[in-house]
Each structure stands twice: as structure tokens, then as C-alpha cells.
Motif scaffolding. Structure first.
Motif, mmCIF file in Angstrom:
data_model
loop_
_atom_site.group_PDB
_atom_site.id
_atom_site.type_symbol
_atom_site.label_atom_id
_atom_site.label_comp_id
_atom_site.label_asym_id
_atom_site.label_seq_id
_atom_site.Cartn_x
_atom_site.Cartn_y
_atom_site.Cartn_z
ATOM 1 N N THR A 46 -4.733 6.020 3.746
ATOM 2 C CA THR A 46 -3.288 6.225 3.739
ATOM 3 C C THR A 46 -2.808 7.005 4.962
ATOM 4 O O THR A 46 -1.802 6.657 5.572
ATOM 5 N N PRO A 103 2.822 9.924 5.317
ATOM 6 C CA PRO A 103 1.630 10.625 4.808
ATOM 7 C C PRO A 103 1.127 11.748 5.700
ATOM 8 O O PRO A 103 0.449 12.651 5.201
ATOM 9 N N SER A 161 -0.107 13.990 -5.459
ATOM 10 C CA SER A 161 0.569 12.825 -6.025
ATOM 11 C C SER A 161 -0.420 11.681 -6.236
ATOM 12 O O SER A 161 -0.333 10.974 -7.234
ATOM 13 N N LEU A 162 -1.391 11.515 -5.322
ATOM 14 C CA LEU A 162 -2.407 10.484 -5.551
ATOM 15 C C LEU A 162 -3.234 10.824 -6.788
ATOM 16 O O LEU A 162 -3.542 9.965 -7.609
ATOM 17 N N TYR A 179 1.793 4.550 -2.547
ATOM 18 C CA TYR A 179 2.021 5.912 -2.087
ATOM 19 C C TYR A 179 3.381 6.449 -2.538
ATOM 20 O O TYR A 179 3.468 7.519 -3.133
ATOM 21 N N GLY A 201 -7.193 7.578 -0.327
ATOM 22 C CA GLY A 201 -6.448 8.702 0.240
ATOM 23 C C GLY A 201 -6.563 8.750 1.756
ATOM 24 O O GLY A 201 -5.572 8.902 2.460
ATOM 25 N N TRP A 259 0.826 -1.216 0.000
ATOM 26 C CA TRP A 259 0.000 0.000 0.000
ATOM 27 C C TRP A 259 0.859 1.265 0.000
ATOM 28 O O TRP A 259 0.794 2.093 -0.887
ATOM 29 N N LEU A 260 1.689 1.399 1.069
ATOM 30 C CA LEU A 260 2.461 2.640 1.203
ATOM 31 C C LEU A 260 3.726 2.612 0.360
ATOM 32 O O LEU A 260 4.055 3.574 -0.311
ATOM 33 N N THR A 315 0.461 14.802 -0.627
ATOM 34 C CA THR A 315 -0.225 13.522 -0.703
ATOM 35 C C THR A 315 -1.369 13.602 -1.709
ATOM 36 O O THR A 315 -1.534 12.728 -2.562
#
Lengths: 317, 269
Positions: B143, B109, B120-121, A48, B140, A43-44, B117
Motif C-alpha cells: 500500500t 498512505p 485501520s488495516l 484502503y 500493508g 486496492w486503494l 494506516t
């Protein structure tokens, strides 16, 4: 978990595929840890971090000035654009605002934190705890909205100044160059007040945590040895509270750098970094420049965190 | 000889002045929700009425935004609970390659400004051709909610003695039974507290949401639109009061849950 593997021989075989699968995993600690951290890594670590890196790569692309299409070739042109006077002003304005908010927050937070850490007992201590936690956790937008109520022309602040016959003072303040404006809600003073209000609890908490650890004996010993209250503050309290102040300043500084909602709602039309990012990626459609703008707070915070680490601020968090 | 326990007057004034600065604007929200004034933010309010609470309760757009916010916050909290607990279990109870990296990764995050954040998402979604939906908002939110659950869970795992788990297994419990009967009861209040904080954080989030929401309106987005272009001040006043209540009550509950949870079974050895 690692010592469990030595018990492996003690396990009786279990019935059911789930129980057997679980037992197998527990008997292999490395596998167990791998399975535990797999989801977060996917996930991260991939989604991300991948998104962050993709964004940073875009800052090395540029936009074709005639067609408005992003050119996918490595160039430093976008960073050159970032250094144009207009964009440089945006960066300097934001950094200056973040710095003044941080300094004001430190000055305002210190007496609150010191009183709560040293003198408040029982009921009063609880009041101070709630008094800091309530604004910290209240909705961000509601806090901005509350300040719209406070700063409005027909609002409470102007009313108080009028009742005290001090309207001339407020007008004089607003007529100052740069920080003034037509009214509080469209001036830098207004923006500054809202930022200060919203981030102040983030400063109080680490400063209070640092001061809680300062023994009362230290300040007493200092005054017994003849230190004046001023010397006591400067040479005993302040150095011991400093890591807390630095830890708090990480929040106030970083949060002000990236915010784009406060200056949009309370402030004049001059842009801050967050607003520049927002308009560049939205209406202007210039993703490379937006990406280059996001690099600025990352770099500033990187330097800031490196300095803060050297001052031992992370132990105060 | 400053050995007295009384505070200097100047310090007292500064401390209580600061406390007033922190609390007065929030008190103002509660007063304005009952104001009879519709067109401006007039102070003092010309009169008080309960009318706007009724009007707000009848507003479909407010209810829809509220429902979406609750849905997003609930799903994000569940995802954050699963991911945060698994990560906390690994980081707290074993040493492995990349452990420091993972604990940094979880904090990132919320350490980076929300706008980074968000953008970029958003660019990742457009790069991968993912259309905006409730799920992009959830992605989002989860995260940055993970770190809240993680922080609560990791502190509790460190206090829970590993000997308890070994003992349960020596006594014949299998892995599933150990988790259900020994681990879960020990970490339950920490997870509840972390979950509530994560819920409050997601319910209130606006910066990342503006980038990942597309055309959907969560309650904070509804508020933001009202802030930028005020159309219905009295309704906004009531919504603001409701939002304060929804975010603050879980916080107080979480505070009481973790305050008494300091003594966990097996932690005293």
C-alpha cells in the motif's frame, strides 16, 4: 493515447487472441484507461479508503464501561472522553513536541541547506548530498538505536561532558522542571533530540530546493543597495525560502504527531498520541477511543495542509 | 559589496556542525558493532573484536527474521511495480475523470501517519475475519510502496515522447510488441530505481508492520523487541550495522541509475 483511435483503420488484423485483445483495448482509449486504473482503484480506493472510513465510523461508537464491549450506536461520548484532562494533556504534549521539533529543525536545517545550495561545489556538494541522504534512508529503528547509544549513561555524550568538565552543566540542564529527568534517555530533552535527528533531513531537502532557486544576484543586489547581512537575510532570503520551510514542516510536524516508537524507547512514561492509540487498541481494547485519537492528527494535519497550501508550500515540494 | 564567493565563517561552522550531527550517530553504529563490551553501551569501547559478527551469523532467529523481511519486501515490491506502473501510465498519458483523485489516493498512505494506516488495516482485517499472515504484512507494505514506484514511473512517462509509441504502431508493431520493445526499455531504469527504493522502504518498515504482522517477526520487529527489552546487545549492534548496509546500498544504486537516466530516447523533441 487518445489520438491512436483515429489510426484504427490502419490496423491490419492480427493473429492470436492476445494480440487481438490488446489491439481492441488500444482502439478504445477509455477502456484502456479504465483497465489501467482499475487495480489501483480496487486496492486503494476500496480496501484502503474503506478501512480508513471503517475506522472513523468506529470513533462514533462507544465502549460499555462495565462489559468492555463496543456498543454499535451513534454517539459523541467517545469524543467527550477524548476531551478529559488526562487525554487532553496527551494531545497538547504531542502538539507541543511536534511544534518544538519543527522549529528546531528549521533553525538547524537552514545553514546546512544554504551552504549546500550556495557555496558547496563539486566534491563538497556530493558530500552534503550523501550527508543528508544517508541518515534520511538509514533504517528508522537503527537511528533510534544509535541515539540510545549516544544518550546512555555510560555513553559518548556523558563522556564528552565529563572530559570537558561540564557534567555540572548537563546535570543543571536535567534538573530543569518539565523538560528534565533522571538522565538524558528518560527526559523530554532526549525524546526531542531523537525526533529532531530523525526528521531533520525531511526539512533540509525542501529548504535546499527552495534556496537553489534563489538567484545569487538577488542577495547581491540587496547588499549593493545597502542592506546589512541581517536585513538581507530577513527581507530577501527568508521570504524566498519560506515555502520550503513550510513544506519541510509538513513532514516534521506530521511524522512527530503520529510516532509512537521514539517516546516509548527514549523518554519518560508520559504518553504521546501514537502511544495512546497503540495502548487503547491493544491492551485497553478500546477501539472507539483509539479511533477518536487517530482523528486528532488527521484534523490537525488537514488544517496545517490547508494553511500550507495558501502559503504556496506545495510548489516547493 | 558582497560579491565574493567565500562563505561567512559562522555559516560554514553551522553547516558542517549540522552535517556532523547527521552523520556521527551512524558512524557510532559501525564502531559499536566491533566493541568487546557486552553488558552496556560503554564509550569508548574497551576493545574491538570480530567475534560478534560470527555469533550473529550463527543465530537462527536473526536469519529467520531476515528471510521474512526479504520475502515480504520482494513480494511488496513486485506488487507495487505492477500497480504503480499501470497507474503512472494512465495519469501521465491521458486526462480522465477522477485523475486528480487517483494521484491524491496514491500519496495518502505515506502522507497520513503510519499508525493510522496500521490501525485501520488491522481493524479491517479483524472486521473481515482475515487471519494475520505473511500476506497481511505484504498488503500493508505494498500500500505505501506503490507511491514510490508511481513517482519514479510518472516522471519517466512524462519524459518519454508519445510519438515513439505511435511510430512503433505505425510501423506495424502490435500492442504487446510495442510494450516489450519500446515502452519497457524506456522506463526500465526508472522502474529499477523505484523498485529498489520500495524494497528498502518495505525492508525497514516497522510502524504499519506491528499492526499487521500477528506473531511473525520481521527484522525491524526483531530490532524493536531488542530496543524495548535489550537481551543481547552485541548481536543487536551487528544487526544494526547490517541493516544500514542493506538499506543504504540500494539507495546509492538507485541514485546512480536515475542520475544518468535524464536523457531518455525521444525526450528531446
Amino acid at each position: 493515447m487518445s489520438d491512436l483511435s483515429s489510426n484504427a483503420a490502419l490496423f491490419a488484423p492480427r493473429s492470436g487472441p492476445l494480440a487481438r485483445a490488446v489491439d481492441w483495448i488500444i482502439r478504445h482509449p477509455r477502456m484502456f484507461v479504465f483497465l489501467l486504473v482499475l487495480p489501483i482503484t480496487l486496492w486503494l480506493g476500496i480496501v484502503y479508503i474503506g478501512a480508513l472510513i471503517a475506522l472513523l465510523i468506529q470513533s462514533f461508537f462507544s465502549i460499555d464501561e462495565f462489559s468492555g464491549v463496543v456498543v454499535h450506536e451513534f454517539t459523541l461520548k467517545t469524543y467527550g472522553e477524548l476531551l478529559r484532562p488526562y487525554n487532553l494533556d496527551i494531545i497538547l504534549r504531542t502538539v507541543a513536541m511536534a511544534a518544538s521539533v519543527t522549529i528546531a529543525a528549521a533553525i538547524l536545517a537552514f545553514p546546512i541547506a544554504y551552504f549546500a545550495a550556495r557555496y558547496a561545489k563539486g566534491k563538497w556538494k556530493a558530500l552534503f548530498y550523501v550527508g543528508v541522504m544517508l541518515p534520511l534512508w538509514s533504517s528508522y529503528l537503527v537511528k533510534v538505536y544509535a541515539w540510545k547509544l549516544v544518550l546512555a549513561k555510560e555513553g559518548i555524550l556523558n563522556w564528552i561532558f565529563a572530559k570537558l568538565h561540564l557534567t555540572w552543566l548537563l546535570d543543571g540542564f536535567l534538573s530543569l522542571p518539565v523538560i528534565g529527568g533522571n538522565s538524558l534517555s528518560v527526559s523530554y530533552i532526549g525524546t526531542f533530540l531523537v525526533f529532531l535527528y530523525i526528521w531533520l533531513p525531511y526539512m533540509i531537502i525542501p529548504v535546499q530546493a527552495a534556496l537553489e532557486r534563489v538567484s545569487k544576484d538577488l542577495t547581491e543586489a540587496a547588499s549593493d543597495l545597502g542592506a546589512t547581512p541581517r536585513q538581507n537575510f530577513r527581507m530577501v532570503l527568508l521570504p524566498l525560502a519560506l515555502p520550503g520551510v513550510v513544506a519541510g514542516s509538513i513532514f516534521t510536524f506530521s511524522l512527530t504527531l503520529g510516532d509512537y516508537i521514539v517516546p516509548q524507547i527514549v523518554g519518560n512514561s508520559r504518553l504521546f498520541i501514537g502511544q495512546a492509540v497503540y495502548t487503547q487498541q491493544g491492551t485497553a481494547g478500546n477501539i472507539p477511543l483509539a479511533a477518536a485519537f487517530t482523528v486528532v492528527p488527521i484534523v490537525i494535519m488537514g488544517i496545517y495542509l490547508w494553511g500550507a497550501r495558501k502559503m504556496g508550500a506545495f510548489d516547493a515540494l | 559589496m558582497h560579491s565574493d564567493n567565500r562563505s561567512p565563517l559562522a555559516l560554514k561552522l553551522a553547516a558542517f556542525g549540522g552535517l556532523f550531527f547527521l552523520l556521527a550517530p551512524i558512524a557510532l553504529i559501525f564502531l559499536y558493532a566491533f566493541s568487546t563490551e557486552e553488558k552496556s553501551f560503554q564509550w569508548p569501547p574497551p576493545g574491538y573484536t570480530l567475534k560478534w559478527i560470527g555469533v550473529t551469523l550463527g543465530r537462527a532467529d536473526v536469519w529467520e527474521a531476515m528471510a521474512l523481511s526479504v520475502k515480504v519486501a520482494a513480494i511488496s515490491t513486485i506488487l507495487a511495480l505492477i500497480l504503480g506502473t499501470l497507474t503512472a501510465a494512465a495519469v501521465a498519458r491521458s486526462k480522465f475523470f477522477g485523475r486528480e483523485t487517483i494521484s491524491l489516493l496514491v500519496i495518502l498512505p505515506i502522507a497520513l501517519p503510519g499508525i493510522i494506516t496500521g490501525i485501520s488495516l488491522r481493524s479491517a482485517f479483524s472486521l473481515l475475519d482475515i487471519p494475520f499472515s505473511t500476506w497481511t504484512i505484504v498488503l500493508g507494505h505494498a500500500t505505501f510502496c506503490i507511491v514510490i514506484v508511481y513517482n519514479n514511473a510518472v516522471a519517466r512517462f512524462r519524459r518519454t515522447s508519445g510519438a515513439l509509441i505511435d511510430a512503433a504502431m505505425d510501423l506495424g508493431a502490435d500492442g504487446v510488441q510495442t510494450f516489450r520493445l519500446v515502452i519497457l526499455p524506456n522506463i526500465a531504469t526508472a522502474l529499477l530505481a523505484g523498485g529498489m527504493l520500495a524494497f528498502a522502504l518495505s525492508f525497514d518498515e516497522v510502524i504499519v508492520t506491528t499492526f499487521t504482522a500477528g506473531n511473525q517477526t520481521t527484522l525491524p520487529i526483531w530490532m524493536l523487541e531488542e530496543l524495548v527489552r535489550p537481551r543481547q546487545r552485541p548481536v543487536t549492534n551487528v544487526v544494526a550495522m547490517a541493516v544500514v548496509l542493506v538499506t543504504v546500498l540500494p539507495i546509492l544504486a538507485a541514485y546512480y541509475l536515475t542520475k544518468d537516466g535524464e536523457h531518455t530516447a525521444g525526450s528531446d523533441k
